[in-house]
Design an enzyme around this catalytic site. Structure first.
Site, PDB file in Angstrom:
ATOM      1  CG  HIS A   1     -25.504  21.359  28.410  1.00 26.55           C
ATOM      2  ND1 HIS A   1     -26.641  22.115  28.309  1.00 26.55           N
ATOM      3  CD2 HIS A   1     -24.998  21.606  29.643  1.00 26.55           C
ATOM      4  CE1 HIS A   1     -26.814  22.787  29.440  1.00 26.55           C
ATOM      5  NE2 HIS A   1     -25.836  22.496  30.272  1.00 26.55           N
TER       6      HIS A   1
ATOM      7  CB  CYS B   1     -27.742  24.207  34.275  1.00 29.67           C
ATOM      8  SG  CYS B   1     -27.367  24.383  32.528  1.00 29.67           S
ATOM      9  CG  LEU B   2     -23.214  28.630  33.979  1.00 28.68           C
ATOM     10  CD1 LEU B   2     -21.982  28.908  33.129  1.00 28.68           C
ATOM     11  CD2 LEU B   2     -23.254  29.565  35.187  1.00 28.68           C
TER      12      LEU B   2
ATOM     13  CD  GLN C   1     -24.374  25.595  29.181  1.00 32.58           C
ATOM     14  OE1 GLN C   1     -23.325  24.982  29.311  1.00 32.58           O
ATOM     15  NE2 GLN C   1     -25.072  26.031  30.218  1.00 32.58           N
TER      16      GLN C   1
ATOM     17  CG  HIS D   1     -24.535  19.372  33.747  1.00 30.02           C
ATOM     18  ND1 HIS D   1     -25.575  19.671  34.607  1.00 30.02           N
ATOM     19  CD2 HIS D   1     -24.444  20.426  32.906  1.00 30.02           C
ATOM     20  CE1 HIS D   1     -26.075  20.852  34.286  1.00 30.02           C
ATOM     21  NE2 HIS D   1     -25.410  21.342  33.255  1.00 30.02           N
ATOM     22  CD  GLU D   2     -21.039  21.232  31.133  1.00 27.71           C
ATOM     23  OE1 GLU D   2     -21.545  21.717  30.102  1.00 27.71           O
ATOM     24  OE2 GLU D   2     -21.269  21.673  32.265  1.00 27.71           O
TER      25      GLU D   2
HETATM   26 NI    NI Z   1     -25.478  23.136  32.230  1.00 28.07          NI
END
Ligand code: NI
Length: 170
Positions: free
Chosen positions: A138, A92-93, A50, A134-135
């Site tokens: 990613h 999510c960012l 990210q 979630h992470e």
């Molecule tokens: Ni995220």
């Protein structure tokens, strides 16, 4: 240093990351940047891709800087056990303003290294279990809409395409 958050559809978000092999000052600096960038963006978790770095590493802080004990750095994390089920709204960012309910395990155990390369196991329930899943997704190149039904995912992707056309998706 605060780094810009990479947004969907950047390909780095959709590729599995590489395992971290060197536990050096550069890795420590990366972790510091990830925390800084996450706090600036008001997130509770951030994965290295990210900020444009394809390494298997994530930071989490559910307390948003209030409790130093909540600051977690997970290097080369793997989920070793999951149980139960929870359905909560997730965001999510890298997908600003997109939220939906995602089915996740209620409790997970994660094996990960710290910044010194030491292995340890962490257990999370509720929001922490959700953040772990979630992470780590990613780090495998998976974004949360991929965990939804095809119909819901298509709806989200159509909405993003529309925003891209009008220049509202940056
Ligand atoms: Ni995220």
């Amino acid at each position: 240093m605060i780094r810009e958050i990479v947004k969907y559809p950047d390909p780095i978000l959709q590729r599995p990351t590489e395992r971290v092999a060197d536990f050096n000052d550069q890795l420590r600096a990366l972790a510091a940047d990830m925390f800084e960038s996450m706090y600036k963006a008001q997130g509770i978790g951030l994965a290295a891709p990210q900020i444009g770095v394809g390494l298997r590493m994530t930071v989490i802080d559910l307390s948003n800087q209030k409790d130093p004990d909540d600051k977690l750095v997970l290097v080369n994390p793997e989920i070793v056990h999951k149980e139960g089920r929870q359905v909560e709204e997730e965001g999510c960012l890298s997908l600003p303003d997109i939220r939906d309910k995602v089915v996740r395990a209620a409790k997970v155990r994660v094996r990960a290294q710290d910044l010194d390369g030491q292995w340890r196991e962490l257990e999370g329930t509720e929001l922490l279990a959700r953040a772990f899943q979630h992470e780590i997704d990613h780090l495998d190149g998976i974004l949360f809409p991929w965990r939804l039904s095809g119909l819901k995912r298509d709806f989200i992707l159509r909405r993003i395409r529309k925003l891209q056309k009008t220049g509202e998706w940056k």
